[in-house]
Structures are given as C-alpha cells and as structure tokens.
Design a protein around this motif. Sequence first.
Motif, mmCIF file in Angstrom:
data_model
loop_
_atom_site.group_PDB
_atom_site.id
_atom_site.type_symbol
_atom_site.label_atom_id
_atom_site.label_comp_id
_atom_site.label_asym_id
_atom_site.label_seq_id
_atom_site.Cartn_x
_atom_site.Cartn_y
_atom_site.Cartn_z
ATOM 1 N N SER A 214 0.854 -1.189 0.000
ATOM 2 C CA SER A 214 0.000 0.000 0.000
ATOM 3 C C SER A 214 0.886 1.233 0.000
ATOM 4 C CB SER A 214 -0.903 -0.024 1.231
ATOM 5 O OG SER A 214 -0.119 0.093 2.407
ATOM 6 N N ARG A 221 -2.364 -3.512 0.628
ATOM 7 C CA ARG A 221 -3.497 -2.673 0.230
ATOM 8 C C ARG A 221 -4.780 -3.123 0.916
ATOM 9 N NH1 ARG A 221 -1.144 -3.315 -4.959
ATOM 10 N NH2 ARG A 221 -2.756 -4.868 -5.465
ATOM 11 N N CYS A 296 -5.260 6.516 1.496
ATOM 12 C CA CYS A 296 -4.934 5.091 1.636
ATOM 13 C C CYS A 296 -5.798 4.230 0.714
ATOM 14 C CB CYS A 296 -5.121 4.648 3.082
ATOM 15 S SG CYS A 296 -3.816 5.208 4.200
ATOM 16 N N SER A 300 -1.577 4.571 -4.450
ATOM 17 C CA SER A 300 -0.843 3.376 -4.871
ATOM 18 C C SER A 300 0.592 3.482 -4.372
ATOM 19 C CB SER A 300 -0.854 3.243 -6.394
ATOM 20 O OG SER A 300 0.029 2.209 -6.824
ATOM 21 N N HIS A 301 1.222 2.317 -4.205
ATOM 22 C CA HIS A 301 2.609 2.325 -3.735
ATOM 23 C C HIS A 301 3.554 2.936 -4.753
ATOM 24 C CE1 HIS A 301 2.618 -1.285 -6.281
ATOM 25 N NE2 HIS A 301 3.922 -1.155 -6.331
#
Length: 359
Positions: A214, A221, A296, A300-301
């Motif tokens: 996440s 996520r 959150c 996206s990471h």
Amino acid sequence: MNLSTTSLNDSGVVDAAAVAVEGAATAAASDTTRWLPPGSAELGNGANGSLELSSQLPAGSPGLLLSAINPWDVMLCVSGTVIAGENALVVAIISSTPALRTPMFVLVGSLATADLLAGCGLILNFVFQYVIPSETVSLLTVGFLVSSFTASVSSLLAITVDRYLSLYNALTYYSERTLLCVHLMLAVTWGVSLCLGLLPVLGWNCLADRASCSVVRPLTRSHVALLSTSFFVVFAIMLHLYARICKVVCRHAHQIALQQHFLAPPHYVATRKGVSTLAIVLGTFGASWLPFAIYCVVGSHEYPSVYTYATLLPATYNSMINPIIYAYRNQEIQRSMWLLFCGCFQSKVHFRSRSPSDV
C-alpha cells in the motif's frame, strides 16, 4: 608516405588516450555511485514508491548520514515527542488523582494512553529506521503504531458514546451498570486494536510481494483498506451521535425557554457554546484523519512518498490536539494540575465539576 605513417601513429595515440579517459570516467562514476546513500537514484528519478518504514543507511561520515535523513521523518519524530509529552501529563494526573475515577475520566485516560503510545511509536520508528534498520523491527514498529492509533480513534468513539448515554440516561448514569459498560467498551477497544496491530507481524504484510504494498510499506493494500473502512464507519457513527447530542441540547434549551417565556442569555450562550464545541471536535477529527484515510484507499505504492507523508503528518496532529480538547479544558483536571505542580490549592478559586455531557 612518412607523413601518412606519422598521422596514423598520432591518430592511434589520440584514440588510446580517449579510451583511457573514458575508462577513468567510468571508474569514477562507479566509485561515486557506490558511495551514494541508498535511494539516491530513486530520488533523482522522481522519488516514487510507498512510504518506507525501514531503510539502510550509508556507513560514511556524519555529514553523509545527516544528508540521508528524511525531513518528513524528523517532523514525524518531533510530532511524536510533543504527543508523548502532552499525553504523559494527562495519564499521570488521572492515575494519581483518586477523584478522577469516574467513567468519563476512565475513557479520557484510555484516549491519553493510546495517544501516548502513538507518540512513543513515532519516536521509536525514527530511531529504529535510522539506527537499527531491520525488516523484523519494521514490522513490530508498524504494528505498534497501527494498534496505538486504532485505540486512539476507538477511544474517541467510546467517549462519544459515553456523552450520548450521559444525556439520555442522566438519572442512572452514575451507576455500576455504567461503569461496567465503560469497562466493556475499553476491553473491545483495546482488543480490536491489538488484533489489527498484530496482523502485519503475523504475516499480513507485503515484504514478500512488493506489488501488493500500500502507500505505507509493509502494510498491504487490503489491510489499509480495512483500516480506512473502519475509520469511515467510526466517523459516521460519531457524526450520528453528535447530531443526536446537539438535538438534545437544543431541545433542553427550548424547554427552558418555554418555562421562562424567553431564552435567557446564559442558556443561549451555553447552547451556542456547546454546538460550536461539537463542531470543533468533529471538525478537528475529520480534518486530521480524513485526508490520510481517503489517500490510503485511492493511492498506490507507485505514487511519490511525499503524498503519504503530507497526509500522515496531519493525522498525527489529532493525537496532539486530543488532550487539549478532552483533558486540559476540564476544570477537574485543571485543579489536579494545579495541585500537581504547585503542591497547594487556593480555595478562593472556584472550580465547577463538569459532567460527561459538557462538551
């Protein structure tokens, strides 16, 4: 013929020199890259990626070490220090004052304890990130922070429920049944918080699968989505309960106005103050946590980590404001602070005992 031969020889010398210079430049570049702090290449390419809770620092000079420290991590550490100091004082006052053992102060103490742990967690995260970088330590730290902040938000919900019950069950509020209900709420609050914090430690993390990360690594996520959804539910319940509380306060003011044939200025001021305080409580809570909870879910990471820091830092400010709203404004705690710091009490100063419904 001799001129051509000489030109060829000069050309060969020039080519050899060029090759030597190019090799030296390549070697120098490799040496420079070898001494760059980890993540420098990524910073040059846009600093994309989720917020890392562990890092490997370069073993170099102190100046190089300081240059590798993220200013956002410093701000989080400073925020954690202020949070820990504020809430440690509240915990000390409530635990050392026998008169502050009512259900209301028990819940305020739970909130202060959760915020105190959250502040300590932010400090430990900074220390472990730059002194003892380890994946195991990273999991323990993020689990500790998840548990602490979850307990903080849940304690806010418990305080809201307590205020609601104190208005609707005013005659039976100070009974053993109320104290039992408070203890049950606290048990559920801390039990759920502990379980959510243990999930990353027990294996629900993205250390083995980077693609499932996440915006906050090493949380997945799905885990972050669960936390965000829980926050939205808590916020909706608080909105509903505070709307009911506001309705009760306005109805009481209206009944007093009917009895006195007009709304007396003191009651009008008290009603307006109560409604404005409710707005401050909900506004502070929503402004602190909503940006981070929404990001959150939609983030996206692969997004720049600065977005995560920019939404997480205001969320920590809620734990900084909580003791001011729920503790330091209370006159019983003010009197206990006076006794704690001065060792004496001026009897001519009058303190009015406040009920849980005072907001």
